[in-house]
Design a protein around this motif. Structure first.
Motif, PDB file in Angstrom:
ATOM      1  N   CYS A  99      -4.071   0.710   1.655  1.00 50.48           N
ATOM      2  CA  CYS A  99      -3.965   1.756   1.407  1.00 50.48           C
ATOM      3  C   CYS A  99      -4.004   2.587  -0.023  1.00 50.48           C
ATOM      4  CB  CYS A  99      -3.821   2.851   3.049  1.00 50.48           C
ATOM      5  SG  CYS A  99      -5.042   2.713   4.445  1.00 50.48           S
ATOM      6  N   LEU A 100      -2.526   2.617   0.020  1.00 56.00           N
ATOM      7  CA  LEU A 100      -2.223   3.079  -1.561  1.00 56.00           C
ATOM      8  C   LEU A 100      -2.419   2.611  -2.668  1.00 56.00           C
ATOM      9  CD1 LEU A 100       2.327   2.109  -0.053  1.00 56.00           C
ATOM     10  CD2 LEU A 100       0.274   4.280  -0.293  1.00 56.00           C
ATOM     11  N   GLY A 101      -2.892   1.208  -2.769  1.00 59.43           N
ATOM     12  CA  GLY A 101      -3.991   0.314  -3.537  1.00 59.43           C
ATOM     13  C   GLY A 101      -5.025   1.121  -4.319  1.00 59.43           C
ATOM     14  N   ASN A 102      -6.087   1.712  -2.917  1.00 66.01           N
ATOM     15  CA  ASN A 102      -6.977   2.011  -3.144  1.00 66.01           C
ATOM     16  C   ASN A 102      -7.070   3.667  -3.742  1.00 66.01           C
ATOM     17  OD1 ASN A 102      -8.556  -0.761  -2.916  1.00 66.01           O
ATOM     18  ND2 ASN A 102      -7.842  -0.159  -0.224  1.00 66.01           N
ATOM     19  N   GLY A 103      -6.111   4.035  -3.628  1.00 64.23           N
ATOM     20  CA  GLY A 103      -6.468   5.832  -3.794  1.00 64.23           C
ATOM     21  C   GLY A 103      -5.662   5.974  -4.718  1.00 64.23           C
ATOM     22  N   CYS A 104      -4.600   5.647  -4.296  1.00 63.14           N
ATOM     23  CA  CYS A 104      -3.048   6.118  -5.873  1.00 63.14           C
ATOM     24  C   CYS A 104      -3.870   5.430  -7.036  1.00 63.14           C
ATOM     25  CB  CYS A 104      -1.827   6.155  -5.264  1.00 63.14           C
ATOM     26  SG  CYS A 104      -1.250   6.741  -3.968  1.00 63.14           S
ATOM     27  N   LYS A 105      -4.055   5.671  -7.656  1.00 65.43           N
ATOM     28  CA  LYS A 105      -4.951   5.007  -9.295  1.00 65.43           C
ATOM     29  C   LYS A 105      -4.210   5.361 -10.441  1.00 65.43           C
ATOM     30  CE  LYS A 105      -8.870   4.221  -7.076  1.00 65.43           C
ATOM     31  NZ  LYS A 105      -9.369   3.170  -7.685  1.00 65.43           N
ATOM     32  N   ARG A 106      -2.540   6.611 -10.137  1.00 67.05           N
ATOM     33  CA  ARG A 106      -1.979   5.898 -11.007  1.00 67.05           C
ATOM     34  C   ARG A 106      -0.657   5.432 -11.016  1.00 67.05           C
ATOM     35  NH1 ARG A 106      -2.238  12.438 -13.640  1.00 67.05           N
ATOM     36  NH2 ARG A 106      -3.989  12.363 -14.590  1.00 67.05           N
ATOM     37  N   LEU A 107      -0.247   4.867  -9.719  1.00 64.88           N
ATOM     38  CA  LEU A 107       0.403   3.671  -8.931  1.00 64.88           C
ATOM     39  C   LEU A 107       0.954   2.657  -9.793  1.00 64.88           C
ATOM     40  CD1 LEU A 107       2.320   3.955  -6.282  1.00 64.88           C
ATOM     41  CD2 LEU A 107       0.918   1.994  -5.326  1.00 64.88           C
ATOM     42  N   SER A 108       2.065   2.652 -10.303  1.00 63.46           N
ATOM     43  CA  SER A 108       2.516   1.556 -11.773  1.00 63.46           C
ATOM     44  C   SER A 108       3.263   1.059 -10.806  1.00 63.46           C
ATOM     45  CB  SER A 108       2.813   2.740 -12.524  1.00 63.46           C
ATOM     46  OG  SER A 108       4.418   3.061 -12.410  1.00 63.46           O
TER      47      SER A 108
END
Length: 474
Positions: free
Chosen positions: A405-414
């Motif tokens: 869910c974090l990967g699919n939604g948070c597009k700026r996650l690094s």
């Protein structure tokens, strides 16, 4: 013929006199070009050094063994910033004899730093006072200066506006009084004491009386009381940064005095203040940008009051003494960094509310928040579109689906600081995540947590960080 000879004399740039080379060097704007200037020839190197304003000596042994310090200081005729720092205990330190050599460059010196230089005694500090009349900033972290040395320095260097006495454990309230009575322009004062029970708090009554322009004060480990804090707050109304870390005698009354009187306050740090439950924050203005309230006994009602200012950008409630502290709706449109590490009672409803109410959130620490379940992780992925860094160490209910869910939604996650265990995530889950977000670094080490910019607003120098500004290292 004489004109031709004069022209030929300067036909090569290396034959130009130092004053002309200095003018040329002054026109070089790019930092890389400035660094390369001295590599051309010895003449250029000499001119480059003469124009240096910053010098940071980290490896003092190499300077002393080769007897280079005299020559080095002689070559820096325009030196404004000088720093000696000893990081490791076995490294050789600067001594009083070395400090005397400052007479070569002290007339222009404005900022001076001695970090962990325990061999410098009051004799050396008196020399600094004699040779450096223009000093405006001095950092003496971990030095053995006494009240007498500080008093003599304060009398000679009346232009001091920033003084850092952290870990100077020979300083008492007398030294603080000497400093405040002589340096009326003081704007930044930092004191950090190893022993939390030293009776130095009353010295800040003198600071309040003589230094009304004070804008930043750090009182880590001081025994200052609410009544002394009241005097300070009412006299120094221009305070914009206050650090009360481990001031165990401070309660909500002291915080209230700061909140009501210092309306320009932008950064406030309290830690291990178990008498603070949050009532004092009710009067904080919208100017407050940074609030670090760690290891305090905050309760649910007062947490809500803290958030009513609306201007917060950096907020920490980490490791509350009251483990049952309830965090409900957090609606802060400007919030960028949120540290909830160790808030073990926080649940999905709060996570959903925060995700919706803090659209600019980019760094979020949820380490040890074991009650956050799938619905919470789904809401972060759905609403936290600006999130770049998240800390999930020991989040017991974080599973493979929550990670996706974090990967699919948070597009700026690094970066995801995950640690080596404590979650329900499997190796297959990490593999699946990497297939969809190979641009995100899953760090299996325990991170250092969020680093708050506690002193970003300091006037005018930020914190004495010469290492970031120097032009020459040794």
């Amino acid at each position: 013929m004489e004109d031709v000879r004069a022209l030929n004399q300067y036909s090569c740039i290396t034959n130009l006199p130092d004053n002309l080379l200095d003018l040329i060097y002054g026109k070089v704007n790019e930092q890389d070009d400035q660094q390369s200037f001295g590599l051309t020839c010895h003449s250029f190197l000499k001119v480059q050094n003469l124009g240096k304003k910053h010098l940071h000596v980290r490896n003092y042994r190499s300077v002393r063994d080769s007897r280079m310090l005299d020559k080095l200081l002689s070559g820096f005729s325009k030196l404004q910033d000088l720093s000696f720092s000893i990081i490791l205990s076995y490294q050789e330190s600067v001594s009083d004899t070395d400090i005397i050599k400052l007479q070569k460059c002290g007339s222009t010196l404005q900022r001076f730093s001695l970090t962990n230089c325990g061999q410098v005694t009051d004799k050396g500090f008196i020399s600094i006072a004699s040779y450096c009349p223009l000093l405006s900033v001095i950092c003496l972290v971990g030095c053995s200066i006494t009240d007498d040395g500080l008093g003599l320095m304060a009398k000679s260097c009346k232009s001091l506006v920033e003084v850092n006495l952290s870990h100077c454990n020979n300083i008492t309230l007398c030294g603080i009084q000497y400093l405040s009575q002589n340096c009326r322009q003081l704007k930044v004062l930092k004191v950090k004491i190893v022993s939390y029970f030293q009776n130095i708090g009353v010295g800040f009554v003198s600071v309040a009386s003589y230094c009304p322009l004070l804008s930043v004060i750090c009182l880590v480990g001081c025994s200052i009381t609410d009544s002394e804090l009241e005097i300070l707050a009412k006299s120094c109304k221009f305070l914009i940064e206050v650090n009360l870390n481990t001031c165990i005698n401070v309660s909500d009354c002291g915080i209230q005095y700061i909140s009501q009187n210092c309306r320009q306050l932008r950064a406030l740090k309290i830690r291990n203040c178990k008498n603070v439950v949050g009532v004092g924050f009710r009067w904080c203005s919208s100017n407050l940008k940074i609030l670090y309230a760690s290891c305090c006994a905050l309760d649910s009602t007062d947490v809500i009051e803290i958030l009513r200012g609306g201007g917060l950008e950096y907020l920490s409630f980490s490791w509350p003494v009251n483990e049952r502290m309830f965090i409900g709706s957090i609606d802060l449109a400007n919030l960028k960094v949120l540290d909830l590490e160790g808030c073990k009672s926080i649940e999905d409803d709060a996570i959903v509310s925060i995700s919706k109410g803090c659209p600019l959130l980019r760094d979020w620490d949820l380490s040890w928040c074991g009650r956050v379940g799938l619905r919470g992780w789904e809401s972060i992925g759905l609403y936290s579109q600006n999130l770049e860094i998240i800390h999930v160490y020991r989040c017991a209910r974080l599973c493979n689906k929550g990670l996706l869910c974090l990967g699919n939604g948070c597009k700026r996650l690094s970066v995801i600081w995950m640690g080596s265990g404590g979650t329900e995530i499997t190796s297959n889950g990490i593999t699946a995540f990497k297939l969809q977000r190979d641009d995100v670094n899953i760090n299996d080490k325990f991170g250092t947590g969020i680093i708050f910019p506690s002193w970003r607003f300091t006037w005018p120098f930020k914190e004495l960080q010469l290492a970031q500004e120097v032009e020459h290292f040794i």
